[in-house]
Write a protein that holds these residues in place. Structure first.
Motif, PDB file in Angstrom:
ATOM      1  N   ASP A   8      55.838   3.641  44.887  1.00  0.00           N
ATOM      2  CA  ASP A   8      57.240   3.670  44.466  1.00  0.00           C
ATOM      3  C   ASP A   8      57.641   5.127  44.467  1.00  0.00           C
ATOM      4  O   ASP A   8      57.505   5.813  43.471  1.00  0.00           O
ATOM      5  N   ILE A   9      58.069   5.594  45.625  1.00  0.00           N
ATOM      6  CA  ILE A   9      58.234   7.050  45.770  1.00  0.00           C
ATOM      7  C   ILE A   9      59.709   7.433  45.946  1.00  0.00           C
ATOM      8  O   ILE A   9      60.535   6.617  46.355  1.00  0.00           O
ATOM      9  N   SER A  10      59.997   8.661  45.628  1.00  0.00           N
ATOM     10  CA  SER A  10      61.305   9.208  45.999  1.00  0.00           C
ATOM     11  C   SER A  10      61.107  10.591  46.585  1.00  0.00           C
ATOM     12  O   SER A  10      60.152  11.287  46.237  1.00  0.00           O
ATOM     13  N   VAL A  11      61.985  10.936  47.502  1.00  0.00           N
ATOM     14  CA  VAL A  11      62.041  12.298  48.047  1.00  0.00           C
ATOM     15  C   VAL A  11      63.519  12.666  48.145  1.00  0.00           C
ATOM     16  O   VAL A  11      64.386  11.793  48.051  1.00  0.00           O
ATOM     17  N   PRO A  12      63.817  13.969  48.303  1.00  0.00           N
ATOM     18  CA  PRO A  12      65.221  14.309  48.504  1.00  0.00           C
ATOM     19  C   PRO A  12      65.778  13.457  49.652  1.00  0.00           C
ATOM     20  O   PRO A  12      65.118  13.276  50.683  1.00  0.00           O
ATOM     21  N   LEU A  13      66.987  12.975  49.445  1.00  0.00           N
ATOM     22  CA  LEU A  13      67.561  11.983  50.344  1.00  0.00           C
ATOM     23  C   LEU A  13      67.434  12.354  51.825  1.00  0.00           C
ATOM     24  O   LEU A  13      67.046  11.523  52.654  1.00  0.00           O
ATOM     25  N   SER A  14      67.707  13.599  52.141  1.00  0.00           N
ATOM     26  CA  SER A  14      67.732  13.978  53.553  1.00  0.00           C
ATOM     27  C   SER A  14      66.340  13.987  54.168  1.00  0.00           C
ATOM     28  O   SER A  14      66.208  14.064  55.386  1.00  0.00           O
ATOM     29  N   LEU A  15      65.297  13.922  53.332  1.00  0.00           N
ATOM     30  CA  LEU A  15      63.934  13.966  53.862  1.00  0.00           C
ATOM     31  C   LEU A  15      63.315  12.578  54.033  1.00  0.00           C
ATOM     32  O   LEU A  15      62.148  12.460  54.422  1.00  0.00           O
ATOM     33  N   ILE A  16      64.066  11.532  53.756  1.00  0.00           N
ATOM     34  CA  ILE A  16      63.552  10.168  53.904  1.00  0.00           C
ATOM     35  C   ILE A  16      63.034   9.903  55.332  1.00  0.00           C
ATOM     36  O   ILE A  16      61.918   9.394  55.502  1.00  0.00           O
ATOM     37  N   PRO A  17      63.793  10.252  56.362  1.00  0.00           N
ATOM     38  CA  PRO A  17      63.270   9.983  57.714  1.00  0.00           C
ATOM     39  C   PRO A  17      61.958  10.722  57.987  1.00  0.00           C
ATOM     40  O   PRO A  17      61.021  10.148  58.550  1.00  0.00           O
ATOM     41  N   GLU A  18      61.870  11.976  57.569  1.00  0.00           N
ATOM     42  CA  GLU A  18      60.636  12.736  57.751  1.00  0.00           C
ATOM     43  C   GLU A  18      59.491  12.087  56.986  1.00  0.00           C
ATOM     44  O   GLU A  18      58.367  11.977  57.500  1.00  0.00           O
ATOM     45  N   PHE A  19      59.779  11.633  55.762  1.00  0.00           N
ATOM     46  CA  PHE A  19      58.731  10.964  54.983  1.00  0.00           C
ATOM     47  C   PHE A  19      58.206   9.737  55.719  1.00  0.00           C
ATOM     48  O   PHE A  19      56.984   9.531  55.829  1.00  0.00           O
ATOM     49  N   ILE A  20      59.101   8.932  56.239  1.00  0.00           N
ATOM     50  CA  ILE A  20      58.667   7.703  56.924  1.00  0.00           C
ATOM     51  C   ILE A  20      57.857   8.051  58.176  1.00  0.00           C
ATOM     52  O   ILE A  20      56.784   7.491  58.420  1.00  0.00           O
ATOM     53  N   ARG A  21      58.346   9.004  58.944  1.00  0.00           N
ATOM     54  CA  ARG A  21      57.664   9.374  60.184  1.00  0.00           C
ATOM     55  C   ARG A  21      56.259   9.901  59.898  1.00  0.00           C
ATOM     56  O   ARG A  21      55.264   9.419  60.455  1.00  0.00           O
ATOM     57  N   ARG A  22      56.182  10.860  58.996  1.00  0.00           N
ATOM     58  CA  ARG A  22      54.878  11.474  58.717  1.00  0.00           C
ATOM     59  C   ARG A  22      53.972  10.535  57.938  1.00  0.00           C
ATOM     60  O   ARG A  22      52.752  10.537  58.138  1.00  0.00           O
ATOM     61  N   GLY A  23      54.556   9.741  57.048  1.00  0.00           N
ATOM     62  CA  GLY A  23      53.751   8.784  56.297  1.00  0.00           C
ATOM     63  C   GLY A  23      53.110   7.761  57.229  1.00  0.00           C
ATOM     64  O   GLY A  23      51.906   7.493  57.154  1.00  0.00           O
ATOM     65  N   ASN A  24      53.911   7.226  58.136  1.00  0.00           N
ATOM     66  CA  ASN A  24      53.372   6.239  59.071  1.00  0.00           C
ATOM     67  C   ASN A  24      52.260   6.833  59.941  1.00  0.00           C
ATOM     68  O   ASN A  24      51.243   6.187  60.205  1.00  0.00           O
TER      69      ASN A  24
END
Lengths: 469, 469
Positions: free
Chosen positions: A346-362
């Motif tokens: 159940d994570i949060s990151v600064p809104l604009s970094l959501i795409p980066e989080f998904i890309r790098r997380g995957n």
């Protein structure tokens, strides 16, 4: 700590017979089955005075107290730690609505009120109480406040914290703090209310709250937008804001993995596309008088399509269609449960970094092993439920050796991006170590000092939020 | 406490020359002239690291530290108590905007940024930072947060607390808490952020903050409604909510006493009625696309007139007319100052009790003596500035013997109605005794325990909020 058996007699002397209930197994279990209580003594007081008496007795004797709401928490905050025989203090009988003030947009309710019942009370005076979570049918408002619950409408109305004007709390020594104010503004001293909210029962027992109500939006509309990417979803969010300002009630992103899980485990849930979209957004808007939400959503769709932010979409034309679309989103957690996750986040990151989080997380997950990722949730808040599942045909048991690498991979990335490893579920017992590893050390030292100051004997929900001392 | 002279050498060794400024008289004065500092040593660090070093030195030596923002606070929180020679720590050189994130609706600013400058920064990216107070041209955001400032737009956007996502704070021992998150959701441990906000510099020094921005309303409208009574004003508020939902940006009540003071002291302020209305409401609405606020206000006026909630009114037809109407409201505090109050009160009560408060308050004042009452302010928040003035031709000095009776009369009534004696200005030094008398004793004990836990040497702004120990 003193086991609760030492004070059973004193409790029976102090409280009426109705306050004692059998310790059914449900009080020792939690939804994900990760924690199991080892016993204790259950009371269900009917008044703040009774809560106060019971806590005083526990305090004098040094007996741990675990406050118990609806038992729906996902991080084990409601289950005592290993070897602890606590006083389990259920708020279930404190379920009175103490007052409704439609002209003030305020509702005063006891901690044991079921969240969904409060929706009904607000509705009865033509108002909205907007806190909405999957467990609303059994979660109790005291627990919602103790954990600062989030849910679907945070984007517009804020989390539980933002919806609370005043609290009544039984402190660790049994004293009653009467902070049950209906005031919108009160700058008289440190913010004890917000300190209690989100403290997960480790600083006191919330017994009642004054809650904010809102005018109901005159007209509500729902759309499902198929988006080419998480980046496009963010672009669509900005465009939606430009169209309707703060009147976006929900903005939820879903990956096709969730739809596949639904098709696999819950075929009764109607899915509007034969081939699920890779990414889509479920958006609710609620507008005031004089505006037609379907028209507003159509205008939005047209402009977003033109800008390549959406490729397809559905605008609900009836209440039934709205329900059907929301059924998809609301059943994803149950489908996840049926599949069985390797690890849930159940994570949060600064809104604009959501795409980066998904890309790098995957990418990080793919390096660890063959797993399925279901990323979905409250995009408008920068809050994703990022859950990792076994590959098709395998079970979570096959991944025992990978779980800690998965957790570490996700949490390290969250930390690097300035995010939170617990956006809305809290710390409970599940994430105490994470808080120690990823939390700011100065903050941690301050939290420990506050805990020690308000609960010097360490009896309130020991081991929740902070390691028991 | 150790006088600051004992650490001047150590400070000069630790900080660059630019951090030292002359202690001009303005650092020892406050707007209402009730408190006067007796000296001290002024520093104006340029970085969080420098603040940390200075506080560490003060902490080691046990020297009191008084954080200083714009100096506009109205309760003496920025002026050290009698006989204290503090380190005065001005944030004026920490005035950088560290980042603007329009796609996240977030602005990260250092504590010394002037509030009005932040309005400009937000405006530059087509966003709104809604915190707005009379002193916006000189107040600094760190002080706004330390005092949880309110102002004109709380009804719609919340107070300073609600507008802050993250904080960077130098703690009483000089440690830096990096809580400068841009997250909308973060449930990792107790709410240290909100504990710092509103602590008036007595738990640490705020050095930077992540702030929420909002989409600008597409269209704004302003109306002045003449209402027959405070009851009618509340009815009008409810009706306005039914028309435009949460899109009311401001809802301010004014009594004719304020208009009379304006006519007497500031004849340059244009007043639209030759005979001032007994009660009127100034209402701002900001609507999204596709709606005309003037039309919405006209529809509201027609319905309210029909229901006897308004008797007359003006809807601004141009930006100049909006400015003229707001000039009335915004100049009332200055007119009050020029008249000179016997006693000023920043009170809140539950919204529905505002009419009762005004009725009973005025009766109580009339019993004490011949005085003029100017009641005005943020009706939408249940927050009135209830200020008591000498009768025409007399001066405040003629009322020295009545001041304590006036204060007690107002505060007792506020307390009886479940209100607050400091709705938005804070406790500072002015209301420490009031907090002791009217505050909940369990809350007070908790606040003292928190202060002791986080600031064991009692060096941070001693005597503000709580009596110095």
């Amino acid at each position: 700590m003193t086991p609760v058996t030492m004070i059973e007699g004193a409790l029976r002397d102090a409280l009426p017979a109705a306050a004692f209930r059998d310790l059914e197994p449900r009080y020792l279990e939690e939804p994900r089955g990760r924690y199991k209580g080892e016993g204790g003594f259950l009371i269900a007081p009917a008044s703040t005075e009774e809560v106060s008496q019971a806590v005083k007795i526990a305090y004098e004797a040094g007996v741990p107290v675990v406050p118990y709401g609806g038992g729906t928490g996902l991080v084990g905050g409601q289950i005592a730690g290993e070897g602890v025989q606590p006083l389990i203090l259920s708020l279930e009988r404190m379920n009175k609505v103490r007052g409704v003030y439609p002209e003030e947009n305020v509702l005063v309710a006891e901690a044991g009120c079921i969240l969904q019942d409060l929706h009904g009370v607000a509705d009865g005076v033509d108002r909205l109480f907007p806190l909405s979570i999957a467990a609303k049918g059994s979660a109790r408002i005291g627990g919602n406040l103790a954990t600062n619950a989030g849910g679907l409408n945070v984007l517009r109305y804020g989390n539980a914290r933002d919806l609370c004007l005043g609290l009544e709390v039984v402190m660790p020594n049994g004293d009653i703090w009467n902070g049950l104010t209906r005031l919108r503004k009160d700058n008289t001293g440190y913010d004890l209310r917000n300190l209690m909210i989100g403290s997960e029962g480790s600083l006191g027992v919330i017994t009642a709250a004054a809650l904010k109500l809102f005018p109901k939006p005159a007209h509500e509309g729902t759309a499902l937008f198929v988006v080419p990417s998480p980046e496009a979803a963010l672009g669509l969010l900005a465009m939606t804001r430009a169209h309707v300002g703060e009147q976006i009630s929900a903005f939820e992103i879903m990956h096709r993995q969730g739809w596949d899980f639904l098709a696999e485990t819950m075929p009764q849930v109607r899915l509007p596309y034969a081939e699920p979209p890779e990414w889509c957004v479920l958006c609710d808007i609620g507008l005031g008088r004089g505006l037609d939400p379907a028209e507003a959503l159509e205008a939005l769709f047209a402009e977003a399509f033109e800008a390549d932010l959406v490729t397809d979409g559905l605008i609900a034309q009836s209440e039934q269609q709205r329900i059907d679309l929301w059924n998809i989103r609301e059943n994803i957690p149950e489908a996840n449960r049926l599949i069985g996750s390797v690890s849930s986040h159940d994570i949060s990151v600064p809104l604009s970094l959501i795409p980066e989080f998904i890309r790098r997380g995957n990418a990080a997950m793919a390096e660890i092993g063959d797993m399925r990722v279901n990323a979905f949730g409250h995009l408008g808040d920068g809050n994703l439920h990022y859950n990792i599942f076994p590959a098709q045909g395998k079970s979570r048991d096959d991944y025992e050796d990978k779980r800690s690498a998965v957790k570490k991979g996700v949490h390290d990335l969250v930390y690097e991006l300035g995010g939170s490893v617990s956006a809305e579920h809290g710390i409970g017992r599940l994430k105490v170590k994470d808080l120690e590893v990823y939390g700011d050390p100065v903050k941690l030292a301050s939290l420990r000092a506050i805990k020690q100051a308000l609960d010097p004997k360490g009896i309130m929900n020991p081991g929740a939020v902070l390691a028991a001392s």
